[in-house]
Design a protein around this motif. Structure first.
Motif, PDB file in Angstrom:
ATOM      1  N   LEU A  62      58.798  48.139  30.431  1.00 45.90           N
ATOM      2  CA  LEU A  62      57.790  49.285  30.445  1.00 45.90           C
ATOM      3  C   LEU A  62      57.008  48.890  31.687  1.00 45.90           C
ATOM      4  CD1 LEU A  62      56.537  49.365  26.772  1.00 45.90           C
ATOM      5  CD2 LEU A  62      57.914  51.123  27.799  1.00 45.90           C
ATOM      6  N   ASP A  63      56.399  47.901  31.762  1.00 49.98           N
ATOM      7  CA  ASP A  63      55.835  47.624  33.159  1.00 49.98           C
ATOM      8  C   ASP A  63      56.680  47.902  34.529  1.00 49.98           C
ATOM      9  OD1 ASP A  63      53.415  47.191  31.685  1.00 49.98           O
ATOM     10  OD2 ASP A  63      53.806  45.070  31.752  1.00 49.98           O
ATOM     11  N   LEU A  64      57.879  47.356  34.368  1.00 48.76           N
ATOM     12  CA  LEU A  64      58.687  47.480  35.845  1.00 48.76           C
ATOM     13  C   LEU A  64      59.042  48.912  35.744  1.00 48.76           C
ATOM     14  CD1 LEU A  64      60.890  44.306  35.031  1.00 48.76           C
ATOM     15  CD2 LEU A  64      59.295  44.732  36.971  1.00 48.76           C
ATOM     16  N   VAL A  65      59.488  49.598  34.730  1.00 48.06           N
ATOM     17  CA  VAL A  65      59.914  50.993  34.841  1.00 48.06           C
ATOM     18  C   VAL A  65      58.610  51.886  35.311  1.00 48.06           C
ATOM     19  CG1 VAL A  65      60.140  53.152  33.646  1.00 48.06           C
ATOM     20  CG2 VAL A  65      61.622  51.062  33.479  1.00 48.06           C
ATOM     21  N   ALA A  66      57.388  51.464  34.844  1.00 41.76           N
ATOM     22  CA  ALA A  66      56.185  52.219  35.568  1.00 41.76           C
ATOM     23  C   ALA A  66      55.989  51.852  36.898  1.00 41.76           C
ATOM     24  CB  ALA A  66      55.141  51.885  34.573  1.00 41.76           C
ATOM     25  N   GLN A  67      55.879  50.583  37.271  1.00 40.05           N
ATOM     26  CA  GLN A  67      55.778  50.169  38.680  1.00 40.05           C
ATOM     27  C   GLN A  67      56.829  51.070  39.764  1.00 40.05           C
ATOM     28  OE1 GLN A  67      56.498  45.811  39.632  1.00 40.05           O
ATOM     29  NE2 GLN A  67      54.328  45.903  38.304  1.00 40.05           N
ATOM     30  N   GLN A  68      58.139  50.798  39.051  1.00 43.40           N
ATOM     31  CA  GLN A  68      59.303  51.199  40.224  1.00 43.40           C
ATOM     32  C   GLN A  68      59.145  52.683  40.388  1.00 43.40           C
ATOM     33  OE1 GLN A  68      62.459  49.234  38.448  1.00 43.40           O
ATOM     34  NE2 GLN A  68      61.732  47.046  38.992  1.00 43.40           N
ATOM     35  N   VAL A  93      71.811  39.692  28.151  1.00 40.44           N
ATOM     36  CA  VAL A  93      71.198  40.500  28.860  1.00 40.44           C
ATOM     37  C   VAL A  93      70.524  41.713  27.886  1.00 40.44           C
ATOM     38  CG1 VAL A  93      71.499  42.665  30.119  1.00 40.44           C
ATOM     39  CG2 VAL A  93      72.823  40.689  31.068  1.00 40.44           C
ATOM     40  N   SER A  94      69.356  41.914  28.021  1.00 38.58           N
ATOM     41  CA  SER A  94      68.632  43.032  27.173  1.00 38.58           C
ATOM     42  C   SER A  94      68.457  44.336  27.971  1.00 38.58           C
ATOM     43  CB  SER A  94      67.253  42.426  26.672  1.00 38.58           C
ATOM     44  OG  SER A  94      67.410  41.309  26.057  1.00 38.58           O
ATOM     45  N   GLU A  95      68.936  45.381  27.468  1.00 41.33           N
ATOM     46  CA  GLU A  95      68.946  46.712  28.029  1.00 41.33           C
ATOM     47  C   GLU A  95      67.789  47.447  27.211  1.00 41.33           C
ATOM     48  OE1 GLU A  95      73.006  48.695  28.178  1.00 41.33           O
ATOM     49  OE2 GLU A  95      73.550  46.850  27.759  1.00 41.33           O
ATOM     50  N   PHE A  96      67.172  48.483  27.990  1.00 37.50           N
ATOM     51  CA  PHE A  96      66.036  49.172  27.288  1.00 37.50           C
ATOM     52  C   PHE A  96      66.171  50.639  27.934  1.00 37.50           C
ATOM     53  CE2 PHE A  96      64.504  44.984  27.774  1.00 37.50           C
ATOM     54  CZ  PHE A  96      63.958  44.525  26.524  1.00 37.50           C
ATOM     55  N   LYS A  97      66.184  51.631  26.862  1.00 39.27           N
ATOM     56  CA  LYS A  97      65.961  52.928  27.123  1.00 39.27           C
ATOM     57  C   LYS A  97      64.615  53.464  27.267  1.00 39.27           C
ATOM     58  CE  LYS A  97      70.174  55.030  26.527  1.00 39.27           C
ATOM     59  NZ  LYS A  97      71.033  56.065  25.724  1.00 39.27           N
ATOM     60  N   ILE A  98      64.107  53.991  28.329  1.00 37.73           N
ATOM     61  CA  ILE A  98      62.704  54.140  28.205  1.00 37.73           C
ATOM     62  C   ILE A  98      62.411  55.478  28.465  1.00 37.73           C
ATOM     63  CG2 ILE A  98      60.464  53.767  29.373  1.00 37.73           C
ATOM     64  CD1 ILE A  98      61.410  50.863  29.760  1.00 37.73           C
ATOM     65  N   LEU A  99      61.467  56.439  27.690  1.00 34.61           N
ATOM     66  CA  LEU A  99      61.381  57.596  27.723  1.00 34.61           C
ATOM     67  C   LEU A  99      60.003  57.929  28.211  1.00 34.61           C
ATOM     68  CD1 LEU A  99      61.932  60.595  26.827  1.00 34.61           C
ATOM     69  CD2 LEU A  99      60.884  60.187  24.930  1.00 34.61           C
ATOM     70  N   ASP A 100      59.838  58.639  29.234  1.00 30.96           N
ATOM     71  CA  ASP A 100      58.635  59.220  29.611  1.00 30.96           C
ATOM     72  C   ASP A 100      58.206  60.517  28.985  1.00 30.96           C
ATOM     73  OD1 ASP A 100      56.300  60.184  30.907  1.00 30.96           O
ATOM     74  OD2 ASP A 100      57.029  60.099  32.986  1.00 30.96           O
ATOM     75  N   ASN A 101      57.289  60.297  27.975  1.00 29.47           N
ATOM     76  CA  ASN A 101      56.859  61.477  27.076  1.00 29.47           C
ATOM     77  C   ASN A 101      56.310  62.483  27.660  1.00 29.47           C
ATOM     78  OD1 ASN A 101      57.670  60.234  24.508  1.00 29.47           O
ATOM     79  ND2 ASN A 101      56.005  58.815  24.696  1.00 29.47           N
ATOM     80  N   GLY A 108      66.646  53.604  32.446  1.00 27.08           N
ATOM     81  CA  GLY A 108      67.287  52.451  31.815  1.00 27.08           C
ATOM     82  C   GLY A 108      66.748  51.066  32.823  1.00 27.08           C
ATOM     83  N   ILE A 109      66.537  50.044  31.917  1.00 26.46           N
ATOM     84  CA  ILE A 109      66.412  48.910  32.650  1.00 26.46           C
ATOM     85  C   ILE A 109      66.826  47.751  31.996  1.00 26.46           C
ATOM     86  CG2 ILE A 109      63.946  48.455  31.734  1.00 26.46           C
ATOM     87  CD1 ILE A 109      63.218  47.445  34.441  1.00 26.46           C
ATOM     88  N   ALA A 110      67.732  46.949  32.563  1.00 20.71           N
ATOM     89  CA  ALA A 110      68.129  45.690  31.840  1.00 20.71           C
ATOM     90  C   ALA A 110      67.469  44.208  32.441  1.00 20.71           C
ATOM     91  CB  ALA A 110      69.651  45.544  32.168  1.00 20.71           C
TER      92      ALA A 110
END
Ligand code: CA
Ligand code: CA
Ligand code: CA
Ligand code: CA
Length: 683
Positions: A62-68, A93-101, A108-110
């Motif tokens: 979450l932090d990385l997606v927010a930052q980037q 590898v862990s993949e994440f699907k992240i939604l900006d509400n 996506g981030i892995a």
């Protein structure tokens, strides 16, 4: 279950041994089982599912997606995640699907196990390249087969690289569409002919090359497949040719009835179940009888069953006017074939089949030989079958094999609905639970078996303890469940009906026949397997176990023919079909409709796996997600699978109004060509 740390150590040791032993694989003599055999599912399919990622890792994502992306982390939410082990690279590898509400954007981030950000598609590509470097482009089950036969020649399928078929003209359809089925059919005939010509020119040079090595071959008609019987040295040589995508084992397949379950166990009341007195219990249990009373019987629709074993007797009075194809079937009659035929179209007055009005074709292979089964499936399709039943299969340890790719291609290129039994490998049959091939195929409808306990009441329904459920990494199979325990259907001798036993073999034809009912209701659906699948899943509202939306053993649930018919005719529900390519808009509204406050709503989106995708076995060529938006654009429900080629939402709107069913393109590597959507609204 072994904890990850321990398993990783065990795996590392085994892996090193594997590489040592399998270097120069063909020249070596296998004394024991190939040491990687237990890791088969993970080697080719790009990973074993690992433990879910930790909350710390989730926070980091979450932090990385927010930052980037310059976003407020408070607005971000992880909507799905998946950890997979890539054995060739010794990495998880862990993949994440992240939604900006706030914006509705998804990211996506892995991360690898050292919390470093990685490109997961690149890792999956690397895994495949490393595997090919080590083992050649050989199906792991083929390596095992050579081992088991002492390197004697075995039946193989040489699968060629293919551009995915002619750019076929797709006609969008929905319930109010003015497009006629005549237009759709002529479009299909044209597209199929184009595809056949293209495939034949693709196959000819390689087939000639193999013949030149002194081996006889056969070729498929619509799939880039060449059949031959080859030794390991020849396979290795052929696999090195640039035009070859993969060399698969052509397995021997078996029927998926469970003969051990034929009769109640005497004196053991815990396992004793009544034999269904009549097939009509199944009819009533899935409410096909109500659809029949609407004169929807499968009339004018062509169905087929591809069988392992033998014939259906021509003198069974309840199975008249079938098309018996005898090319490869045994000369004897088969209770399996005859039982399956009855479930689809018995005309016995009190034991009606589920689609007694269809024109029905029977054929197959006596010994379950893959090339023969595929050949007869093509013959059935050429005869005009639009729904094809496969109540047979084999265990591939969850690795997608020659049959999975073949039937995925049949759905993708020939637009047939293909239905497959999940297998009888669960604990009740003393096995590990693997869904069998070709039930691993993305585009087929795989059917689990539930026991209706011989009552039409749904409260006593339970999953059959033999029904296969274990999935390829990140996916959910079977898609649906149907009655298949203690079935009474047509038989090979007088009085021509009786107990045929249990198994997913008898659940699959229920769904094949339901497909025919749907196709009679709207003949445009004869060539839209994605919509048929979406309708069957959206209406499968008999929750047998686990979550109502989607769960391990029953998938989307037990099928319901009445709801399926209602959705098909647009009553408290509906459906749409659209062309779709990787250049379609990121957010694409398929349908807008009125929903009612307090009324449960279920929406299913399906799209085909493109069988030409280079990572075909491990992930869909397009990762689409499904969202439901209200009139003000707020997402009220969503489904964001990482590996399924379908999405399902099941929710109850809190206010009445117009809602949009929106497809979110998360990633798209190769076009799926089209998509299907269906929705059901409670009355
Ligand atoms: Ca029941
Ligand atoms: Ca369920
Ligand atoms: Ca499952
Ligand atoms: Ca998805």
């Amino acid at each position: 279950m072994i904890v990850w740390g321990k398993r990783k150590t065990m795996f590392a040791v085994s892996f090193i041994i594997t590489v040592i032993l399998l270097t120069g694989i063909i020249s070596s003599v296998y004394a024991d089982d190939p040491p990687f055999k237990q890791f088969l599912p993970y080697i080719l399919n790009g990973g074993e599912e690992g433990a879910p990622p930790s909350t710390d890792m989730e926070q980091l994502a979450l932090d990385l997606v927010a930052q980037q992306n310059n976003l407020a982390v408070a607005n971000l939410e992880v909507v799905n995640s998946l950890s997979e082990i890539y054995p060739m690279q010794q990495t998880e590898v862990s993949e994440f699907k992240i939604l900006d509400n706030q914006s509705g954007e998804s990211y996506g981030i892995a991360l690898n196990s050292d919390n470093q950000q990685v490109d997961v598609e690149q890792i999956a590509q690397n895994e495949q390249t490393l595997y090919a470097g080590q083992f050649g482009k050989l199906d792991p089950n083929l390596i095992v087969a050579f081992d088991e036969t002492g390197n004697a020649p075995v039946d193989v399928v040489v699968w060629l690289k293919d551009n995915g078929g002619a750019a076929t003209r797709i006609i969008d359809v929905d319930f109010d569409s003015p497009i006629s089925d005549v237009d759709i059919e002529s479009n299909n005939v044209q597209a199929e002919a184009q595809r056949a010509a293209e495939i034949q020119s693709l196959l000819a040079p390689t087939a000639a090359r193999i013949t030149g090595l002194g081996h006889s071959v056969e070729v498929a008609e619509y799939a880039p497949a060449i059949y031959a019987t080859l030794d390991p040295a020849t396979v290795t040589q052929i696999a090195s040719w640039p035009e070859v995508e993969q060399v698969y084992l052509a397995p021997i397949n078996e029927t998926e009835n469970d003969p051990s379950d034929d009769s109640p166990v005497e004196g053991d009341t815990s396992t004793e179940e009544p034999i269904e007195p009549e097939l009509e219990i199944v009819d009533n249990a899935i409410r096909a009888n109500s659809v029949h009373s609407r004169r929807i019987l499968g009339l004018g629709i062509r169905t087929a069953q591809i069988e392992v074993q033998g014939r259906v007797p021509t003198n069974n009075p309840y199975l008249p006017e079938l098309t018996h194809n005898r090319t490869y079937v045994c000369s004897s009659n088969s209770s399996h074939s005859t039982g399956v035929a009855g479930i689809i179209k018995s005309l016995h007055l009190s034991r009606f089949g589920i689609s007694p009005g269809t024109l029905h074709w029977l054929g197959g292979s006596c010994n379950g030989i893959t090339s023969q089964l595929q050949n007869r499936s093509t013959a059935a399709a050429n005869w005009g079958a639009r729904a094809i039943n496969l109540s047979w299969g084999g265990n591939t340890n969850l690795v997608l094999g020659a049959n999975d790719r073949f039937y995925d291609t049949m759905v993708f290129s020939q637009r047939r609905t293909v239905v497959k039994s999940a297998g009888n490998r669960a604990s009740g049959c003393g096995l590990e639970g693997n869904v069998t091939s070709p039930g691993l195929a993305f585009n087929v409808i795989t059917v689990g078996n539930f026991n209706d306990r011989n009552t039409t009441s749904r409260s006593d329904d339970v999953m059959d303890t033999c029904s296969s459920w274990r999935d390829p990494s990140g996916r959910e199979k079977p898609e649906v469940a149907a009655p298949g325990a203690n079935i009474n259907s047509t038989t090979t001798t007088s009085p021509w009906t009786g107990n045929i036993g249990s198994g997913t073999s008898y659940a699959a034809p229920v769904v094949t026949a339901m497909s025919a009912l749907i196709m009679q209701r709207d003949t445009r659906l004869r060539s839209w397997p994605e919509i048929v699948k979406a309708i069957i899943m959206a209406s499968a509202l008999n929750n047998i176990e686990g979550a109502a939306r989607l769960s391990e053993f029953d998938g989307a649930g037990g099928v319901d023919a009445l709801y399926a018919d209602d959705v098909t005719r647009g009553y408290r529900g509906g459906w749409s079909g659209r062309s779709y390519s990787c250049s379609t808009a990121t957010n694409y509204t398929v349908r807008s409709t009125s929903l009612i406050a307090g009324k449960r709503t279920r929406v299913v989106l399906t799209w085909p796996q493109n069988p030409s995708y280079s990572l075909y076995g491990s992930r869909p060529s397009a990762d689409l997600d499904l969202r439901v938006l209200n009139a003000s654009g707020t997402i009220v429900a969503s489904s964001s699978s990482l590996r399924n080629n379908y999405e399902i939402v099941d929710f109850t709107p809190t206010s009445s109004g117009t809602y949009r069913f929106q497809v979110r393109k998360f990633s798209c590597s190769l076009t799926p060509s089209r998509l299907g959507l269906a929705f059901w609204i409670a009355r």
